[in-house]
Design a protein around this motif. Sequence first.
Motif, PDB file in Angstrom:
ATOM      1  N   HIS A  78       4.693  -7.780  -1.209  1.00 44.52           N
ATOM      2  CA  HIS A  78       3.913  -6.977  -0.255  1.00 44.52           C
ATOM      3  C   HIS A  78       3.571  -5.621  -0.879  1.00 44.52           C
ATOM      4  CE1 HIS A  78       3.348  -5.508   4.181  1.00 44.52           C
ATOM      5  NE2 HIS A  78       2.624  -4.776   3.350  1.00 44.52           N
ATOM      6  N   HIS A  80      -0.135  -2.965  -1.977  1.00 41.09           N
ATOM      7  CA  HIS A  80      -1.557  -2.747  -1.701  1.00 41.09           C
ATOM      8  C   HIS A  80      -2.244  -2.222  -2.953  1.00 41.09           C
ATOM      9  CE1 HIS A  80      -1.297  -3.492   2.600  1.00 41.09           C
ATOM     10  NE2 HIS A  80      -0.120  -2.904   2.534  1.00 41.09           N
ATOM     11  N   GLU A 201      -0.911  -8.634   5.689  1.00 40.50           N
ATOM     12  CA  GLU A 201       0.241  -8.449   6.518  1.00 40.50           C
ATOM     13  C   GLU A 201      -0.203  -8.520   7.979  1.00 40.50           C
ATOM     14  OE1 GLU A 201       1.710  -4.217   6.763  1.00 40.50           O
ATOM     15  OE2 GLU A 201       0.170  -3.866   5.224  1.00 40.50           O
ATOM     16  N   HIS A 261       9.064  -5.161   6.773  1.00 40.04           N
ATOM     17  CA  HIS A 261       9.460  -3.788   7.099  1.00 40.04           C
ATOM     18  C   HIS A 261      10.818  -3.722   7.800  1.00 40.04           C
ATOM     19  CE1 HIS A 261       5.483  -3.166   5.760  1.00 40.04           C
ATOM     20  NE2 HIS A 261       4.851  -3.050   6.903  1.00 40.04           N
ATOM     21  N   ASP A 319       5.382  -1.987  -0.661  1.00 39.81           N
ATOM     22  CA  ASP A 319       4.264  -1.644   0.230  1.00 39.81           C
ATOM     23  C   ASP A 319       3.467  -0.480  -0.380  1.00 39.81           C
ATOM     24  OD1 ASP A 319       2.617  -1.839   2.436  1.00 39.81           O
ATOM     25  OD2 ASP A 319       4.022  -0.944   3.855  1.00 39.81           O
TER      26      ASP A 319
HETATM   27 ZN    ZN Z   1       1.592  -3.106   3.881  1.00 34.46          ZN
END
Ligand code: ZN
Length: 373
Positions: A78, A80, A201, A261, A319
């Motif tokens: 995960h 970006h 996500e 998360h 993330d």
């Molecule tokens: Zn994310």
Amino acid sequence: MTGRRSSRARVWSRREAMRILGLGGAGLAAACGRPPETAPPTRSAAPVGPSFPEGAIVRTILEDVPPDRLAHGAVLFHEHMSLDLAFWDRLLGAENPARERFIGPPDSPYFMQDAEVMAAELEAAAREGVAALVDGGHDDMGRSVAFLREVSERSGMPIVASGGYYTDPFHPPELADRSEDEIAEALAGAAAAERWGAFGEIGSSAEITPSERKAFNAVGKAHLLTNLPIFTHTANGQAAEEQLDLFEALGVAPGRVAIGHLGGLDDPEAAVHRRIAARGAFVGFDRLGGGPDADGRKVPMIQALIADGHVDRVLLASDFAAARDIQRNGGPGYAKTITRFVPMLREAGVTGGEIHAMTVDNPLRFLAFVPPA
Ligand SMILES: [Zn+2]
């Protein structure tokens, strides 16, 4: 400022990265930023590698690859690499002073829209032990599939693209206008057309809103059409079990889902995490690499999961989203999960084999799927 990397504590060597990931020296040679042509040699530190169903592949944005071909380094489930400025305007507000931390100073191009800068960052991540990354963005976050493809081609870094819906405030009008089945069909079509390798996500707020429930149902149905794995966004772990309930009620196997998360929960005994793992879903610690203050309390949660027999359910990632964190700006870069967080696990006594499971085997088991005939 010259010597942009000077503010980094140290630059990792590939050898260090491979050692800390529990990979043998021979596998090290393969981690050159491109997947090796042949399957990498057997690992030295991991007891037994995972097995995959017949015909299982990982769908990267450029090609379908057998999962073993990405086993030469960490696979970050995960991150970006592509968001747009409108996303930040909506998330933070256009006048928020925190903007600069994420998008950089106003006079420099946004790094997530600068393929040359991004390719250099991913080449650095490869040198630091990353074998592949999953991009967690989609249309309503301003993710560009074309940009991800260009960056993957330039850098040689395999990227898994994904798609779906973020949280309620980002939902497009079509979500209200169409039925769950229509949305599921559209998602399956977009996944095929744009070579998504996952749904994610997929977001919910602290309390799941009606529109978010609809999005989860549509994504669950799209999974049943495609077999693509699903990873989620929770509001720092809230409503995590309800997310899994929604998917399970549709017949989605928990092992195809990663709840995200969960490092955000204030839960030292990892009770929620252990229940999710016991149901067979993956447990995402996916905002790692912020240093001891941010990450210290996540270490005992992961240890609690391991002690409870769930090492095969833990996924690690960062993330990644902030301009401040790229190496060009003196930050730790896209490998920060490995270079900054994994050493904290090792220090706490987590073994090389366990690290290997969490950084290599588990994400590959999560991502590998058999495309429907
Ligand atoms: Zn994310």
